[in-house]
Design an enzyme around this catalytic site. Structure first.
Site: not given
Ligand SMILES: CCCCCCCCC/C=C/C(=O)SCCNC(=O)CCNC(=O)[C@H](O)C(C)(C)COP(=O)(O)OP(=O)(O)OC[C@H]1O[C@@H](n2cnc3c(N)ncnc32)[C@H](O)[C@@H]1OP(=O)(O)O
Length: 298
Positions: A152, A107, A174-175
């Protein structure tokens, strides 16, 4: 290869979508592109091609930098899925990524930071709908996972029928690391693939599996070098399409019935939980720190 893009889909993806703007009280209609928080415009974010010979479409996710699932993006995906579902000649869809080393980072976290209640509600409903469409579609679905596939992202891949992944990337739920909990329907679709215990401990720890571990557990079906993922997905799709469509789809419906029934009876409560939980101050703080930690790793 005879390729054509779906004019209708393109039209729909660029259409007006009724979504509430952040920090506004009532919904207003604006072009999707106006609302996008991505480096790509809405028109560039989703590319659909169709190969008439193989009767397979490719849905190319290109919302840079990481295919973060924003409201506008999931709306586009949902509209495209519906169009493909209704395109009689189309038998399968391959979902691939145009982002370097990332299939989908889950997400778009910005959707959960200081949201308006209206937008948050539409966001979650749209995500639920998109998941249900993908999980139950008559089309054969293959995820071509050329990079990290997180939370997501795993929602998309685990709703597909077959998964091909590149080595040395991470996949899973990893939520908890963000202080949130994956919804039960997403947990169910992962549990269907890797079983109860593996799902339980990885969910509680927020553990992301390596591609190799994901293969061993059944979270993905094949691991091949990154530059061969799409080719392998196409080859596997062709093999899958040798099974008659209706029998394959009925088998899928049979196997997924319990998950779908549970989803339908729990989706309203799930929506309420989400819209009540996310705005809590403690959750906002954790989400904020998580975003800061992503930025500071550079
Ligand atoms: C009771 C229950 C009720 C609540 C119930 C709630 C249920 C929710 C269910 C689902 C939840 C989700 O999906 S939550 C999302 C979980 N996703 C994550 O944790 C992934 C986080 N991202 C990463 O780990 C990394 O970005 C990865 C994908 C490995 C790529 O690494 P890289 O080094 O190539 O790139 P990065 O430099 O980190 O990322 C590039 C840019 O994208 C941004 N970015 C990365 N992931 C992003 C994301 N998900 N959303 C927005 N922005 C993101 C970074 O901040 C950087 O922004 P700039 O610095 O500006 O360039």
């Amino acid at each position: 290869m005879t390729m054509r893009s779906f004019g209708l889909i393109r039209q729909c993806c660029n259409a007006l979508v009724r979504v509430p703007l952040a920090r506004e009280k009532s919904p207003v209609s604006l072009p999707i592109s106006h609302l996008s928080r991505s480096l790509t415009t809405a028109a560039e974010a989703l590319k659909i091609t169709y190969d008439e010979k193989s009767e397979v479409a490719t849905m190319h996710l290109c919302r840079k930098p990481v295919n973060g699932l924003s409201l506008e993006f999931i709306t586009q995906i949902s509209i495209a899925l519906e169009k493909l579902e209704n395109e009689r000649s189309c038998r399968g869809v391959i979902i691939s990524s145009g982002c370097d080393n990332v299939f989908c980072a889950g997400l778009d976290i910005n959707e959960m930071l200081r949201p308006t209640p209206e937008r948050l509600e539409i966001f979650w409903k749209t995500l639920q709908d998109m998941w249900l469409q993908l999980f139950t579609t008559r089309l054969m679905t293959v995820a071509a996972i050329t990079g990290h596939c997180i939370a997501g992202g795993c929602l998309i891949s685990s709703a597909c029928d077959h998964r091909v992944m590149a080595p040395n990337f991470k996949i899973g739920l990893n939520e908890v690391k963000l202080g949130i909990v994956a919804p039960f329907w997403l947990v169910d679709s992962v549990k269907n693939l890797i079983g109860y215990r593996q799902t339980e401990w990885s969910l509680m720890k927020g553990h992301l599996f390596s591609s190799e571990d994901a293969l061993r557990l059944g979270l993905v079906d094949k691991v091949v070098p990154q530059d061969q993922v799409v080719l392998q997905a196409e080859a596997d799709m062709a093999e899958w399409l040798q099974v008659p469509d209706s029998a394959r789809h009925l088998s899928k419906t049979l196997m997924r019935r319990d998950t779908v029934v549970r989803f339908r009876s729990g989706r309203e409560a799930d929506l309420k939980t989400f819209v009540n939980y996310i705005p809590k101050e403690s959750i906002q703080k954790t989400l904020h720190s998580y975003v800061e930690s992503l930025k500071s790793k550079k």
